[in-house]
Design an enzyme around this catalytic site. Structure first.
Site: not given
Length: 401
Positions: A140, A253, A378-380
């Site tokens: 994930g 980023d 896009e990242g938890t």
């Protein structure tokens, strides 16, 4: 800090706002209820909204790649594509997050191409709608755990593996696939490849049924002996164990401020609609101390303050990208803040609206469902906090896990 929208972007912001109100909101409920039906209204918007990036990855979010020395350089302060795309996304998501994600040629993969691709590749993929495939069944938010492989075979790479939760995966022209050249080398061997639909060995496995953003197709894609030309590898093919996969991670980023902007736009829609519904019962007076306000007024003040902090953190991260300042920590900060605040505001607004917030008479319940994904992909939230902690403490991934 300049607290005004740059003049060059005011027309873009106004046009995006009009699209959100006059096009997105009227069809929002229909496509939420008809999941996987392509929103045909967006096709006619594509040419108009190409002003977003002119249909060209070289002008999309991330075109002014980040990772600089922390100084704006000799070109002076500028407001470029990252700022423009973020401001536009905020306005479009004021209407509907899923429809914004479904706009042709505006995929997250386009930002990935901008961040990593060579000039020749940017020109070759100009006009392509690119989705981005990172997540796998056993992987994930930990992108370093990717198991999809890319084996060199002559002038091609052979991809094998499965990707899930690929936003706009079916409708896009191509997919930016993250794969490992050598799983034994860990994250350093992870590279990204542009795989165009129609390539043998690339197969759509299914479209997911989801809690929110239902108008956006979310695909699972299988790769079995899928041969991709070597020139479709983004960046350098060399494996640098010292640098790791910093080049690939540069994509985040660029895209994390964009996702933060989407959360900011959705939260603003909920907050403004709630104030409209409560206009007869609540009179906001910003000249008075919050301690003298009623409970509901104080709650609205608190949510507005949280929203504004998320907004400015997002604008700052986008501005840094445009000015070639290293913004990895700021990108994670705005994503963490906006993702959490967006969830809290949309859910709280649905609650405070009473029965109206729980029914399909209003879009409040839909915005609450849609906003959840913006704190995940896009990242938890947890991954963002981990990245921020590493940056603040000066530790690497092996020192702080």
């Amino acid at each position: 800090m300049n607290l005004e929208i740059p003049k060059k972007f005011r027309a873009l912001v106004n046009n995006a706002h009009q699209v959100a109100i006059s096009t997105f909101r009227p069809i929002s409920r229909y496509y939420d209820q008809h999941e996987h039906e392509p929103p045909k209204e967006l096709d006619m918007l594509a040419s108009v909204l190409d002003g977003f990036n002119e249909g060209d990855p070289a002008n999309s979010a991330g075109a002014a790649t980040t990772g600089g020395t922390g100084e704006a350089g000799d070109h002076g302060v500028r407001n470029g594509s990252n700022m423009g795309v973020c401001l536009g996304a905020m306005e479009l998501c004021y209407g509907d997050v899923a429809l914004m994600l479904s706009l042709p040629r505006q995929g997250l993969g386009n930002a990935a191409i901008s961040a990593v691709a060579s000039d020749e590749q940017k020109e070759r993929f100009a006009g392509k709608w690119a989705a981005m495939a990172i997540t796998e069944p056993g992987c994930g938010s930990d992108s370093a755990a990717i198991r999809t492989t890319a084996r060199r075979d002559g002038d091609h790479y052979v991809l094998n593996g499965e990707k899930i939760y690929v936003t706009a995966g079916q409708r896009a022209d191509c997919v930016v696939v993250w794969a490992s050249l050598d799983p034994s080398l860990g994250r350093a061997a992870i590279k990204s490849f542009v795989v165009e639909w129609g390539t043998p060995g690339m197969e759509l496995a299914r479209l997911e049924k989801k809690l929110g953003i239902r108008a956006s197709d979310t695909a699972a894609i299988h790769f079995q002996d899928c041969r991709v030309p070597e020139e479709n590898l983004l960046g350098t093919p060399e494996i640098d164990t010292q640098k790791g996969f910093a080049g690939v991670m540069q994509t985040f980023d660029n895209t994390r401020p964009l996702v933060a902007a989407m959360a900011v736009g959705c939260a603003r829609a909920s907050l403004e609609r709630l104030k409209e519904l409560l206009a007869d019962q609540v009179s906001l007076d910003y000249s008075q101390p919050v301690e003298t306000a009623s409970a509901i007024e104080a709650e609205l003040y608190r949510m507005e303050a949280e929203w504004e902090s998320a907004y400015w953190l997002t604008v700052r991260a986008a501005w840094m990208a445009d000015n070639r300042e290293a913004n990895s920590m700021q990108a994670s900060i705005c994503k963490a803040k906006a993702g959490r605040v967006g969830n809290e505001i949309t859910l709280r607004c649905a609650e405070l609206a009473g029965s109206l917030g729980y029914t399909e008479e209003e879009l409040l319940e839909k915005w609450a469902r849609d906003s959840k994904i913006l704190d995940i992909f896009e990242g938890t939230q947890q991954i963002q906090q981990l990245i921020i902690a590493r940056r603040v403490l000066g530790l690497n991934s092996s020192q702080l896990q």
